[in-house]
Motif scaffolding. Sequence first.
Motif, PDB file in Angstrom:
ATOM      1  N   PHE A 109      47.868 -18.645  15.049  1.00  0.00           N
ATOM      2  CA  PHE A 109      47.458 -18.603  13.554  1.00  0.00           C
ATOM      3  C   PHE A 109      48.517 -18.069  12.730  1.00  0.00           C
ATOM      4  N   ASN A 110      49.527 -18.772  13.013  1.00  0.00           N
ATOM      5  CA  ASN A 110      50.894 -18.555  12.358  1.00  0.00           C
ATOM      6  C   ASN A 110      51.479 -16.966  12.424  1.00  0.00           C
ATOM      7  N   SER A 111      51.225 -16.446  13.537  1.00  0.00           N
ATOM      8  CA  SER A 111      51.825 -15.196  13.755  1.00  0.00           C
ATOM      9  C   SER A 111      51.884 -14.855  15.442  1.00  0.00           C
ATOM     10  N   GLN A 125      54.656  -7.389  17.070  1.00  0.00           N
ATOM     11  CA  GLN A 125      54.203  -7.265  15.688  1.00  0.00           C
ATOM     12  C   GLN A 125      54.845  -8.116  14.851  1.00  0.00           C
ATOM     13  N   ASP A 126      54.521  -8.848  13.792  1.00  0.00           N
ATOM     14  CA  ASP A 126      55.173  -9.272  12.767  1.00  0.00           C
ATOM     15  C   ASP A 126      54.602  -8.866  11.472  1.00  0.00           C
ATOM     16  N   LYS A 127      54.613  -9.794  10.205  1.00  0.00           N
ATOM     17  CA  LYS A 127      54.112  -9.149   9.120  1.00  0.00           C
ATOM     18  C   LYS A 127      52.602  -9.210   8.945  1.00  0.00           C
ATOM     19  N   GLY A 128      52.175 -10.199  10.151  1.00  0.00           N
ATOM     20  CA  GLY A 128      50.600 -10.275  10.233  1.00  0.00           C
ATOM     21  C   GLY A 128      50.313 -11.774  10.076  1.00  0.00           C
ATOM     22  N   ARG A 129      48.682 -11.883  10.343  1.00  0.00           N
ATOM     23  CA  ARG A 129      48.184 -13.204  10.096  1.00  0.00           C
ATOM     24  C   ARG A 129      47.403 -13.449   8.938  1.00  0.00           C
ATOM     25  N   MET A 130      48.025 -14.249   8.145  1.00  0.00           N
ATOM     26  CA  MET A 130      47.185 -14.716   6.810  1.00  0.00           C
ATOM     27  C   MET A 130      46.681 -16.077   6.807  1.00  0.00           C
ATOM     28  N   GLY A 131      45.669 -16.032   6.057  1.00  0.00           N
ATOM     29  CA  GLY A 131      45.142 -17.548   5.915  1.00  0.00           C
ATOM     30  C   GLY A 131      44.002 -17.859   6.654  1.00  0.00           C
ATOM     31  N   PHE A 132      43.441 -16.898   7.666  1.00  0.00           N
ATOM     32  CA  PHE A 132      42.601 -17.476   8.520  1.00  0.00           C
ATOM     33  C   PHE A 132      41.326 -16.387   8.238  1.00  0.00           C
ATOM     34  N   HIS A 133      41.601 -15.500   7.525  1.00  0.00           N
ATOM     35  CA  HIS A 133      40.316 -14.316   7.001  1.00  0.00           C
ATOM     36  C   HIS A 133      38.955 -15.068   7.035  1.00  0.00           C
ATOM     37  N   SER A 134      38.703 -15.925   6.633  1.00  0.00           N
ATOM     38  CA  SER A 134      37.497 -16.628   6.156  1.00  0.00           C
ATOM     39  C   SER A 134      36.900 -16.961   7.575  1.00  0.00           C
TER      40      SER A 134
END
Lengths: 305, 239
Positions: free
Chosen positions: A127-129, A16-25
Amino acid sequence: MTGFKVINPGMHSLLQDKGRMGFHSLGVTSGGAFDQYSFGWANRLCLNPENAGCIEILVGGLILEAQLSTQIAITGADMPIKINDSIVENWCTHNIQAGDKIAFGYATAGCRAYLAVAGGIQAPVIFNSLSTVVRESLGGLTKLGKPLEKGDIVACSSSSHSTERSVPAKYHCEFDTDIAEIRMVTGYQYEQFSQQQISQFFATDYVISPNSDRMGYRLQGPAIDITGCEMLSEGISLGAVQLPADGMPIILLCDRQTIGGYPKLGSVFSQDIAKLAQMMPGKKLRFKPFSIEQAQQLLQESAPK
Amino acid sequence: MSIGYPKVVIASENSTIVYFSERPCSQTSDQIAYTANVLKIRLGEELIDLIPSYHSLLVIYDPLKIGFQKIEQEIRDTINGWKANNQPQQSRTVELPVYYSPESGPDLQRIADHSGLSIDQVIELHQQTKYTVYAMGFAPGFAYLGEVDERIAMPRLATPRHNVPQGAVAIADRQTAIYPSQSPGGWNIVGLCPIRLFNAEKQPHTPMQVGDKIRFISIDRDEFIQLGGSDKKLTGAIT
């Protein structure tokens, strides 16, 4: 590729890292370390960037064998930890030699520990994570959302041994409160609930159901009558507290679905999501209303300077 | 814009949800798409993510960089910009091939029985509507499309299937969707789409996005196979 060989993956160990942001849509959820507080300390102890990859260890049982020399840090739940034959402390760094065995026993308080490595774990990013979301088959060592398995190699760079560091005891997680108080920023459909529904919600001591995981914690308590609540699906924030038709609240967590159609009372304050991450099914909690002003002020005050 | 809208409501310590209208409609979809695009530019690093849906937009931001009052102001200013221009967004139309048949759409007969129409009429009604992508969620790449002709609206199965194959085109009430990956599901399957709808490794990850218009094009069995559809999906995969 060298790093740490998985001798035994334990109950459920995830990168795990901080998480996957920017792809919720696209419907891609955040994932990420469930207890961001302990995760953050593990990386800080290793002098890592704040988003470096760690192993999230659920309950325990993980055994790793080092293939190189480096420094690690372990934070989070109280799990007995052995390096070779010696019992070692939590919330501090440990210098590791090639061939060392790191073994986690089972948690005695809390349930999630975090292991960071100097320089961070190296894994492919999607996806950046590198966060593992089993439900979405995304992330982890193979990018396919698999928990660690026996024989896997968790890659990292070797690193010179540096001075050992530890976190002062006053900053360690606190466990075992009889009934945890969980602050919830009121919002979403909160204004549409009746005074009676809201008083019942805040007065109830809820029990975390066995049917709870990183996606959501189901709570058991007296059902809140919510008949006739029809709504359109909408975006779900981390920690959202929803009331489905059966009137039993569900707290939506790091692996939550991105949209949903049940009414919500608000969202759990992030510092208390870290607390939830350390609570096993059967533990009790009570909600306390929290305003956005209080929440944002506290976040500003707690931010690393 | 409907009376009392937009509504800007706190959702969490770092997110705000904007409701644009009482019910979804194409003007609302245009407005949501416009607001999402403009906010991305206006907010830059202050913005973490956006979740558009039927009649709402969830705006997730970094509370260490911007507070809730400022974000509400930014949202309201952005929406006011839309009012002033009042130009509909140019929405794309995406065409997706579908093999409609009893072998690829095991619930066609159920819908036909329920509606009193023939299977051919059910297929005809499903493919003649130009749908709007209202939301994506449930699973990566799963797009909620609306609305199907009310004559073929159909409640979900009482017991969901264990295994709905990738590409299944299905109806639930007045919604329709394509399953981007194999999963359990309770929607009524009317056909299969041979096109891959979610690819984590390739850009674009999905052929459609919220606000797009979708048109289904009926294809036959041979075309389904030629376009990459698998024979295996047609025999016993739907359980």
